[in-house]
Design a protein around this motif. Structure first.
Motif, PDB file in Angstrom:
ATOM      1  N   ASP A 161       0.791  -1.233   0.000  1.00 27.90           N
ATOM      2  CA  ASP A 161       0.000   0.000   0.000  1.00 27.90           C
ATOM      3  C   ASP A 161       0.825   1.286   0.000  1.00 27.90           C
ATOM      4  OD1 ASP A 161      -2.517  -1.348   0.116  1.00 27.90           O
ATOM      5  OD2 ASP A 161      -2.135  -1.766   2.226  1.00 27.90           O
ATOM      6  N   GLU A 162       2.136   1.206   0.083  1.00 28.78           N
ATOM      7  CA  GLU A 162       2.943   2.418   0.144  1.00 28.78           C
ATOM      8  C   GLU A 162       3.265   2.914  -1.266  1.00 28.78           C
ATOM      9  OE1 GLU A 162       6.186   2.653   3.004  1.00 28.78           O
ATOM     10  OE2 GLU A 162       5.553   0.719   3.784  1.00 28.78           O
ATOM     11  N   ARG A 163       2.859   4.129  -1.554  1.00 31.73           N
ATOM     12  CA  ARG A 163       3.105   4.753  -2.853  1.00 31.73           C
ATOM     13  C   ARG A 163       3.710   6.138  -2.613  1.00 31.73           C
ATOM     14  NH1 ARG A 163      -1.986   2.116  -3.582  1.00 31.73           N
ATOM     15  NH2 ARG A 163      -1.982   0.665  -5.369  1.00 31.73           N
ATOM     16  N   PRO A 164       5.016   6.209  -2.367  1.00 27.31           N
ATOM     17  CA  PRO A 164       5.625   7.498  -2.000  1.00 27.31           C
ATOM     18  C   PRO A 164       5.457   8.580  -3.049  1.00 27.31           C
ATOM     19  CG  PRO A 164       7.306   5.849  -2.522  1.00 27.31           C
ATOM     20  CD  PRO A 164       6.004   5.124  -2.407  1.00 27.31           C
ATOM     21  N   GLY A 165       5.549   8.220  -4.343  1.00 24.84           N
ATOM     22  CA  GLY A 165       5.392   9.230  -5.394  1.00 24.84           C
ATOM     23  C   GLY A 165       3.985   9.786  -5.442  1.00 24.84           C
ATOM     24  N   GLU A 166       3.020   8.905  -5.240  1.00 27.71           N
ATOM     25  CA  GLU A 166       1.615   9.332  -5.229  1.00 27.71           C
ATOM     26  C   GLU A 166       1.348  10.231  -4.027  1.00 27.71           C
ATOM     27  OE1 GLU A 166      -2.270   6.808  -4.279  1.00 27.71           O
ATOM     28  OE2 GLU A 166      -1.467   6.355  -6.278  1.00 27.71           O
ATOM     29  N   TYR A 167       1.823   9.834  -2.855  1.00 24.43           N
ATOM     30  CA  TYR A 167       1.597  10.633  -1.644  1.00 24.43           C
ATOM     31  C   TYR A 167       2.259  12.003  -1.777  1.00 24.43           C
ATOM     32  CZ  TYR A 167       0.370   6.062   0.347  1.00 24.43           C
ATOM     33  OH  TYR A 167      -0.200   4.829   0.594  1.00 24.43           O
ATOM     34  N   GLU A 168       3.470  12.017  -2.331  1.00 27.08           N
ATOM     35  CA  GLU A 168       4.197  13.268  -2.491  1.00 27.08           C
ATOM     36  C   GLU A 168       3.423  14.240  -3.375  1.00 27.08           C
ATOM     37  OE1 GLU A 168       8.724  14.543  -3.812  1.00 27.08           O
ATOM     38  OE2 GLU A 168       7.731  12.884  -4.877  1.00 27.08           O
ATOM     39  N   ARG A 169       2.892  13.757  -4.477  1.00 32.06           N
ATOM     40  CA  ARG A 169       2.178  14.623  -5.409  1.00 32.06           C
ATOM     41  C   ARG A 169       0.828  15.068  -4.842  1.00 32.06           C
ATOM     42  NH1 ARG A 169       5.745  11.633  -7.741  1.00 32.06           N
ATOM     43  NH2 ARG A 169       6.817  12.278  -9.656  1.00 32.06           N
ATOM     44  N   LEU A 170       0.149  14.195  -4.129  1.00 33.11           N
ATOM     45  CA  LEU A 170      -1.103  14.599  -3.491  1.00 33.11           C
ATOM     46  C   LEU A 170      -0.862  15.647  -2.417  1.00 33.11           C
ATOM     47  CD1 LEU A 170      -2.987  11.181  -3.162  1.00 33.11           C
ATOM     48  CD2 LEU A 170      -3.634  13.120  -4.600  1.00 33.11           C
ATOM     49  N   ARG A 171       0.277  15.543  -1.730  1.00 35.80           N
ATOM     50  CA  ARG A 171       0.615  16.543  -0.720  1.00 35.80           C
ATOM     51  C   ARG A 171       0.815  17.915  -1.383  1.00 35.80           C
ATOM     52  NH1 ARG A 171       5.093  18.852   0.272  1.00 35.80           N
ATOM     53  NH2 ARG A 171       6.328  17.300  -0.885  1.00 35.80           N
ATOM     54  N   VAL A 172       1.535  17.943  -2.505  1.00 32.95           N
ATOM     55  CA  VAL A 172       1.787  19.201  -3.206  1.00 32.95           C
ATOM     56  C   VAL A 172       0.475  19.810  -3.708  1.00 32.95           C
ATOM     57  CG1 VAL A 172       2.832  20.205  -5.283  1.00 32.95           C
ATOM     58  CG2 VAL A 172       4.152  18.630  -3.859  1.00 32.95           C
ATOM     59  N   LEU A 173      -0.387  18.985  -4.322  1.00 35.02           N
ATOM     60  CA  LEU A 173      -1.668  19.488  -4.812  1.00 35.02           C
ATOM     61  C   LEU A 173      -2.575  19.903  -3.656  1.00 35.02           C
ATOM     62  CD1 LEU A 173      -2.432  16.901  -7.661  1.00 35.02           C
ATOM     63  CD2 LEU A 173      -1.512  19.215  -7.899  1.00 35.02           C
ATOM     64  N   GLY A 174      -2.572  19.111  -2.583  1.00 37.78           N
ATOM     65  CA  GLY A 174      -3.428  19.406  -1.440  1.00 37.78           C
ATOM     66  C   GLY A 174      -3.039  20.689  -0.731  1.00 37.78           C
ATOM     67  N   HIS A 175      -1.779  21.056  -0.814  1.00 37.11           N
ATOM     68  CA  HIS A 175      -1.330  22.312  -0.216  1.00 37.11           C
ATOM     69  C   HIS A 175      -1.979  23.497  -0.925  1.00 37.11           C
ATOM     70  CE1 HIS A 175       1.234  25.159   1.835  1.00 37.11           C
ATOM     71  NE2 HIS A 175       1.739  25.595   0.690  1.00 37.11           N
ATOM     72  N   ARG A 176      -2.259  23.339  -2.217  1.00 36.90           N
ATOM     73  CA  ARG A 176      -2.883  24.413  -2.997  1.00 36.90           C
ATOM     74  C   ARG A 176      -4.400  24.316  -2.986  1.00 36.90           C
ATOM     75  NH1 ARG A 176       1.506  27.514  -2.885  1.00 36.90           N
ATOM     76  NH2 ARG A 176       3.341  26.300  -3.516  1.00 36.90           N
ATOM     77  N   LEU A 177      -4.922  23.070  -2.982  1.00 34.58           N
ATOM     78  CA  LEU A 177      -6.365  22.840  -3.020  1.00 34.58           C
ATOM     79  C   LEU A 177      -6.675  21.637  -2.120  1.00 34.58           C
ATOM     80  CD1 LEU A 177      -9.073  23.695  -4.303  1.00 34.58           C
ATOM     81  CD2 LEU A 177      -8.610  22.067  -6.146  1.00 34.58           C
ATOM     82  N   PRO A 178      -6.988  21.870  -0.847  1.00 38.77           N
ATOM     83  CA  PRO A 178      -7.147  20.787   0.126  1.00 38.77           C
ATOM     84  C   PRO A 178      -8.075  19.645  -0.281  1.00 38.77           C
ATOM     85  CG  PRO A 178      -7.052  22.884   1.272  1.00 38.77           C
ATOM     86  CD  PRO A 178      -7.093  23.203  -0.199  1.00 38.77           C
ATOM     87  N   PRO A 179      -9.195  19.887  -0.999  1.00 41.37           N
ATOM     88  CA  PRO A 179     -10.080  18.764  -1.351  1.00 41.37           C
ATOM     89  C   PRO A 179      -9.512  17.791  -2.383  1.00 41.37           C
ATOM     90  CG  PRO A 179     -11.273  20.857  -1.411  1.00 41.37           C
ATOM     91  CD  PRO A 179      -9.819  21.184  -1.349  1.00 41.37           C
ATOM     92  N   VAL A 180      -8.305  18.034  -2.875  1.00 42.13           N
ATOM     93  CA  VAL A 180      -7.760  17.198  -3.940  1.00 42.13           C
ATOM     94  C   VAL A 180      -7.701  15.729  -3.546  1.00 42.13           C
ATOM     95  CG1 VAL A 180      -5.553  16.576  -5.014  1.00 42.13           C
ATOM     96  CG2 VAL A 180      -6.480  18.846  -5.354  1.00 42.13           C
ATOM     97  N   ARG A 181      -7.301  15.431  -2.315  1.00 41.85           N
ATOM     98  CA  ARG A 181      -7.172  14.027  -1.911  1.00 41.85           C
ATOM     99  C   ARG A 181      -8.513  13.301  -1.993  1.00 41.85           C
ATOM    100  NH1 ARG A 181      -3.537  10.897   0.635  1.00 41.85           N
ATOM    101  NH2 ARG A 181      -2.138  12.668   0.939  1.00 41.85           N
ATOM    102  N   SER A 182      -9.580  13.943  -1.538  1.00 43.00           N
ATOM    103  CA  SER A 182     -10.892  13.299  -1.607  1.00 43.00           C
ATOM    104  C   SER A 182     -11.345  13.169  -3.065  1.00 43.00           C
ATOM    105  CB  SER A 182     -11.928  14.086  -0.788  1.00 43.00           C
ATOM    106  OG  SER A 182     -12.068  15.404  -1.273  1.00 43.00           O
ATOM    107  N   MET A 183     -11.019  14.150  -3.910  1.00 43.49           N
ATOM    108  CA  MET A 183     -11.334  14.049  -5.339  1.00 43.49           C
ATOM    109  C   MET A 183     -10.616  12.850  -5.943  1.00 43.49           C
ATOM    110  SD  MET A 183     -10.963  17.903  -6.823  1.00 43.49           S
ATOM    111  CE  MET A 183     -11.581  19.333  -5.939  1.00 43.49           C
TER     112      MET A 183
END
Length: 247
Positions: A161-183
């Motif tokens: 279940d560990e996807r460091p590249g995916e988590y890293e990119r979601l963190r960057v997008l979420g910093h700009r638009l918090p709902p991104v992870r739920s989207m």
């Protein structure tokens, strides 16, 4: 996924309007006819003689460890041959003749879509549609991450279940638009992996957030190179990104 296009549309508030998988750019644009701006992860502006695109070279320079994510853009004739014949050998021969280099398998796999978009843009100049501009997802992530390229490959998995590249990119997008992870999770649940891969959804979200930041007045659009040249058909050879107004 090969032969398919995935799109994400956000409204002025950054809320998800729609997403979808399409077989053609024409269908994608038809479904998003209300869009004010369309970003595509596909080369726009093609060389006729094999000259390297400056935007590709500059993208590799800023991406550093992620430079390999920028494929070499085929010439216009090579892309058209790939679309018409579906022959890697024929397309590679044309590329070697005009560009003095062979065609990579990665470039061949997207060459047909490159030609499809190029045909749409060059055969329907002046057609009523929103502006269509080229982006590269890793360049978008680089800009949204304050000019720092991503550290991890977006497809890499560590264990189940560990996807460091995916988590890293979601963190960057979420910093700009918090709902991104739920989207993202909503799109994962609502689409088949045979139609769209997880990293394709991430890439589409990067383009969508880039557009939203600019349209909502939270960022400034810029291009690689800063003054893009145009190809023989008048199409700009550029990669668009957004510099956020506030880190």
């Amino acid at each position: 996924m090969p032969g398919r296009l995935f799109s994400v549309a956000l409204d002025w508030n950054g809320s998800l309007v729609r997403c979808g998988v399409f077989k053609t750019f024409e269908k994608l644009l038809e479904c998003n006819s209300d869009a004010k701006l369309v970003f595509v992860d596909m080369p726009i502006g093609l060389s006729e003689d094999g000259t390297r695109r400056a935007c590709d070279d500059e993208a590799r320079c800023v991406l550093k460890r992620r430079a390999s994510s920028v494929f070499t853009t085929p010439t216009r004739l090579t892309a058209r041959v790939a679309m018409c014949t579906n022959s890697y050998k024929a397309a590679s021969c044309i590329e070697r003749e005009f560009a003095e280099r062979g065609l990579s398998q990665q470039s061949f796999h997207i060459a047909r879509k490159i030609a499809e978009l190029d045909t749409l843009l060059t055969a329907n100049i002046g057609a009523p549609r929103p502006p269509i501009r080229e982006v590269h997802p890793e360049v978008c992530f680089w800009a949204l991450n304050e000019g720092k390229p991503m550290s991890h490959n977006k497809k890499k998995r560590l264990g189940k279940d560990e996807r460091p590249g995916e988590y890293e990119r979601l963190r960057v997008l979420g910093h700009r638009l918090p709902p991104v992870r739920s989207m993202f999770l909503e799109m994962i649940d609502g689409t088949s992996r045979s139609q769209v891969a997880r990293d394709d959804i991430l890439d589409a979200l990067a383009a969508a957030v880039t557009g939203w930041l600019w349209k909502s007045g939270r960022g400034t659009l810029a291009t690689l190179p800063a003054v893009p040249p145009r190809d023989s058909r008048g199409l700009p050879m550029e990669m668009v990104y957004c510099t956020p107004d506030h880190a």
